[in-house]
Design an enzyme around this catalytic site. Structure first.
Site, PDB file in Angstrom:
ATOM      1  N   HIS A 177       0.964  -1.427   0.110  1.00 29.58           N
ATOM      2  CA  HIS A 177      -0.107   0.052   0.015  1.00 29.58           C
ATOM      3  C   HIS A 177       0.814   1.149   0.040  1.00 29.58           C
ATOM      4  CE1 HIS A 177      -3.671  -2.012   2.112  1.00 29.58           C
ATOM      5  NE2 HIS A 177      -4.182  -1.736   0.724  1.00 29.58           N
ATOM      6  N   CYS A 277      -2.328   3.103   9.002  1.00 28.76           N
ATOM      7  CA  CYS A 277      -3.426   1.745   8.414  1.00 28.76           C
ATOM      8  C   CYS A 277      -4.482   2.081   9.516  1.00 28.76           C
ATOM      9  CB  CYS A 277      -2.720   0.371   8.612  1.00 28.76           C
ATOM     10  SG  CYS A 277      -1.387   0.122   7.424  1.00 28.76           S
TER      11      CYS A 277
HETATM   12  N1  ARG Z   1      -4.061  -6.984   6.373  1.00 27.89           N
HETATM   13  C1  ARG Z   1      -4.438  -5.794   5.645  1.00 27.89           C
HETATM   14  C2  ARG Z   1      -4.263  -6.056   4.239  1.00 27.89           C
HETATM   15  O1  ARG Z   1      -3.443  -6.630   3.897  1.00 27.89           O
HETATM   16  C3  ARG Z   1      -3.378  -4.993   6.155  1.00 27.89           C
HETATM   17  C4  ARG Z   1      -3.989  -3.623   5.805  1.00 27.89           C
HETATM   18  C5  ARG Z   1      -2.757  -2.343   5.860  1.00 27.89           C
HETATM   19  N2  ARG Z   1      -3.462  -1.024   5.840  1.00 27.89           N
HETATM   20  C6  ARG Z   1      -2.742  -0.158   5.136  1.00 27.89           C
HETATM   21  N3  ARG Z   1      -3.324   1.076   5.090  1.00 27.89           N
HETATM   22  N4  ARG Z   1      -1.768  -0.287   4.642  1.00 27.89           N
HETATM   23  O2  ARG Z   1      -5.180  -5.692   3.659  1.00 27.89           O
END
Ligand code: ARG
Length: 284
Positions: A177, A277
């Site tokens: 991300h 996150c």
């Molecule tokens: N387990 C989640 C996923 O893989 C983690 C999300 C992390 N969020 C972020 N904004 N980077 O989607």
């Protein structure tokens, strides 16, 4: 006394109160693997996750933020990562449409919350994971692609908000991300020369060139700090809440006149997420 005092030439940083949305990790666990950080074979401790999350919540409240809460839903263990719930600007909430089926029900859940709380909801036509991949810097939206949000969502968000959208391509699966590879340090819309921090080797060559040109003064974060999701941080313009283990990033922030505040979210790191996150900004 702090170890590193801001250098005399560092600009005076000004905090601004933020309004954010969070989701208590009452149902947090790791039962599937949709990023390299997640391993369902490793145990998780939900009550520890809640305590660590509460520490973050308390930091935000103490900074004077208006912290709103969305109810967690049993069976949606990743809902704690509120940043993925949408992108909110000018009172408009662009909803998320998740890449993986395990998280897809979160999209409507967050849109329901936005609608019930006075935001104008735009149902997404394209795959996107909200502020995980969209970062407002000044008047432009930095938009990530490569692992999660599809590039056609970049056009869609540009149409909805009438802002310049800068596409950046992520290439390292550990930083899947955009908010794991870039930190926005100066969040006030319209702030002069808003700065960022980033991890160069998370991006392809073309994106790196764009970053170097647009942010010649950016904080460059090292691999060690990125590996504890140090970049996944949240700034109010002065105070920057970061992973407590991101030592060099902390030093660099101090040098530049920011006030880093460390927090330990080790349990939520097992799901591949950190400070940012867990934090969705609500801009009215
Ligand atoms: N387990 C989640 C996923 O893989 C983690 C999300 C992390 N969020 C972020 N904004 N980077 O989607």
């Amino acid at each position: 006394m702090t170890l590193t005092e801001p250098s005399l030439s560092a600009p005076v940083r000004v905090a601004s109160k933020r309004t954010i949305l969070m989701c208590r990790p009452d149902f947090f666990t790791v039962v599937y693997r949709i990023n390299p950080w997640m391993d369902p074979a490793l145990p998780t401790d939900t009550s520890l996750a809640v305590r660590q999350w509460e520490a973050l919540y308390t930091i935000y409240v103490d900074l004077g933020f208006d912290v709103r809460l969305i109810d967690p839903i049993d069976g949606l263990p990743d809902m704690v990562y509120a940043a993925n719930g949408g992108f909110v600007l000018d009172g408009i909430a662009y909803g998320a449409s998740f890449t993986y089926p395990q998280r897809q029900p979160e999209g409507p859940a967050y849109m329901d919350w936005f609608g019930a709380n006075g935001f104008e909801v735009r149902t997404p036509e394209n795959i996107n994971e909200g502020e995980g991949d969209f970062l407002l810097v000044g008047d432009a939206i930095l938009a990530g692609t490569g692992f999660r949000s599809a590039s056609n969502s970049h056009e869609e968000i540009g149409r909805i908000f009438g802002r310049e959208v800068v596409t950046l391509t992520l290439t390292n699966p550990n930083f899947y991300h955009l908010d794991t590879a870039i930190a926005v340090l100066d969040p006030q819309p319209g702030s002069e020369n808003p700065n960022i921090a980033y991890l160069p080797n998370a991006f392809d060559g073309a994106s790196l060139e764009i970053l170097r040109e647009r942010f010649p003064d950016a904080v460059i974060v090292n691999d060690e700090d990125a590996a504890v999701l140090g970049l996944n941080s949240f700034s109010d313009g002065l105070n920057v809440v970061i992973a407590s283990r991101a030592a060099d990033f902390e030093r660099q922030l101090r040098e530049r006149g920011y006030n880093p505040i460390g927090v330990d979210l080790s349990e939520l790191l097992l799901g591949g997420g950190g400070v940012k996150c867990c934090t969705l900004e609500l801009r009215s």
